[in-house]
Write a protein that holds these residues in place. Structure first.
Motif, PDB file in Angstrom:
ATOM      1  N   GLY A 175     -19.527  61.085  91.956  1.00 14.84           N
ATOM      2  CA  GLY A 175     -20.672  61.519  92.740  1.00 14.84           C
ATOM      3  C   GLY A 175     -20.382  61.312  94.215  1.00 14.84           C
ATOM      4  O   GLY A 175     -19.369  60.715  94.590  1.00 14.84           O
ATOM      5  N   PRO A 176     -21.269  61.770  95.069  1.00 13.85           N
ATOM      6  CA  PRO A 176     -21.096  61.543  96.504  1.00 13.85           C
ATOM      7  C   PRO A 176     -21.398  60.089  96.850  1.00 13.85           C
ATOM      8  O   PRO A 176     -22.153  59.413  96.132  1.00 13.85           O
ATOM      9  N   PRO A 177     -20.829  59.577  97.932  1.00 16.01           N
ATOM     10  CA  PRO A 177     -21.196  58.223  98.364  1.00 16.01           C
ATOM     11  C   PRO A 177     -22.699  58.167  98.662  1.00 16.01           C
ATOM     12  O   PRO A 177     -23.254  59.099  99.243  1.00 16.01           O
ATOM     13  N   SER A 178     -23.325  57.090  98.237  1.00  9.84           N
ATOM     14  CA  SER A 178     -24.771  56.953  98.482  1.00  9.84           C
ATOM     15  C   SER A 178     -25.015  56.521  99.918  1.00  9.84           C
ATOM     16  O   SER A 178     -24.118  56.030 100.603  1.00  9.84           O
ATOM     17  N   SER A 179     -26.251  56.679 100.349  1.00  4.89           N
ATOM     18  CA  SER A 179     -26.658  56.069 101.613  1.00  4.89           C
ATOM     19  C   SER A 179     -26.768  54.567 101.367  1.00  4.89           C
ATOM     20  O   SER A 179     -26.820  54.132 100.209  1.00  4.89           O
ATOM     21  N   PRO A 180     -26.801  53.725 102.392  1.00  2.00           N
ATOM     22  CA  PRO A 180     -26.927  52.280 102.156  1.00  2.00           C
ATOM     23  C   PRO A 180     -28.159  51.953 101.299  1.00  2.00           C
ATOM     24  O   PRO A 180     -29.273  52.347 101.631  1.00  2.00           O
ATOM     25  N   GLY A 181     -27.940  51.313 100.168  1.00  3.84           N
ATOM     26  CA  GLY A 181     -29.024  50.979  99.245  1.00  3.84           C
ATOM     27  C   GLY A 181     -29.477  52.136  98.378  1.00  3.84           C
ATOM     28  O   GLY A 181     -30.360  51.987  97.548  1.00  3.84           O
ATOM     29  N   GLY A 182     -28.863  53.316  98.541  1.00  4.02           N
ATOM     30  CA  GLY A 182     -29.253  54.502  97.776  1.00  4.02           C
ATOM     31  C   GLY A 182     -28.492  54.637  96.468  1.00  4.02           C
ATOM     32  O   GLY A 182     -27.689  53.785  96.094  1.00  4.02           O
ATOM     33  N   VAL A 183     -28.757  55.741  95.792  1.00  8.53           N
ATOM     34  CA  VAL A 183     -28.177  56.001  94.468  1.00  8.53           C
ATOM     35  C   VAL A 183     -27.107  57.086  94.571  1.00  8.53           C
ATOM     36  O   VAL A 183     -27.301  58.085  95.263  1.00  8.53           O
ATOM     37  N   SER A 184     -25.999  56.890  93.881  1.00  9.55           N
ATOM     38  CA  SER A 184     -24.968  57.912  93.708  1.00  9.55           C
ATOM     39  C   SER A 184     -24.986  58.327  92.250  1.00  9.55           C
ATOM     40  O   SER A 184     -25.073  57.479  91.360  1.00  9.55           O
TER      41      SER A 184
END
Length: 105
Positions: free
Chosen positions: A40-49
């Motif tokens: 998957g794509p790298p998540s944002s900080p604290g986000g979901v990938s």
């Protein structure tokens, strides 16, 4: 130290059976499976990938990789609710999810 005695090996002569009879009980060859790892794509900080399996494949496993900016533990890692991919979330920082997908040829 205790030594064990070797047992004699019993050798039986091969039976002369027609080849058709030998093949009759053999199971059919299974279709070959191939595995593909998608990310998957790298998540944002604290986000979901989320890594999603391509059409025609099914999920067999997954995982994640913390990005260099990640600090703290991984909050979640597991199959998506519809079992078509893998999701991961870090407490802080970025994460990349991986899905292992298989198809039958």
């Amino acid at each position: 130290m205790r030594l064990l005695k070797a047992l004699p090996v019993l050798v039986l002569p091969a039976l002369a059976l027609p080849s058709a009879l030998l093949l009759a009980g053999a199971p059919a060859a299974a279709a070959a499976e191939t595995a593909k790892v998608v990310s998957g794509p790298p998540s944002s900080p604290g986000g979901v990938s989320t890594a999603t399996c391509p059409l025609g494949t099914h999920l067999t496993g997954g995982g994640y990789r913390l990005q260099p900016d990640a600090a703290g533990p991984v909050r979640a890692s597991g199959p998506t609710t519809d079992a078509t991919g893998w999701s991961a979330q870090a407490e802080h920082g970025s994460v990349v999810a991986f899905a292992v997908c298989e198809t039958e040829d």
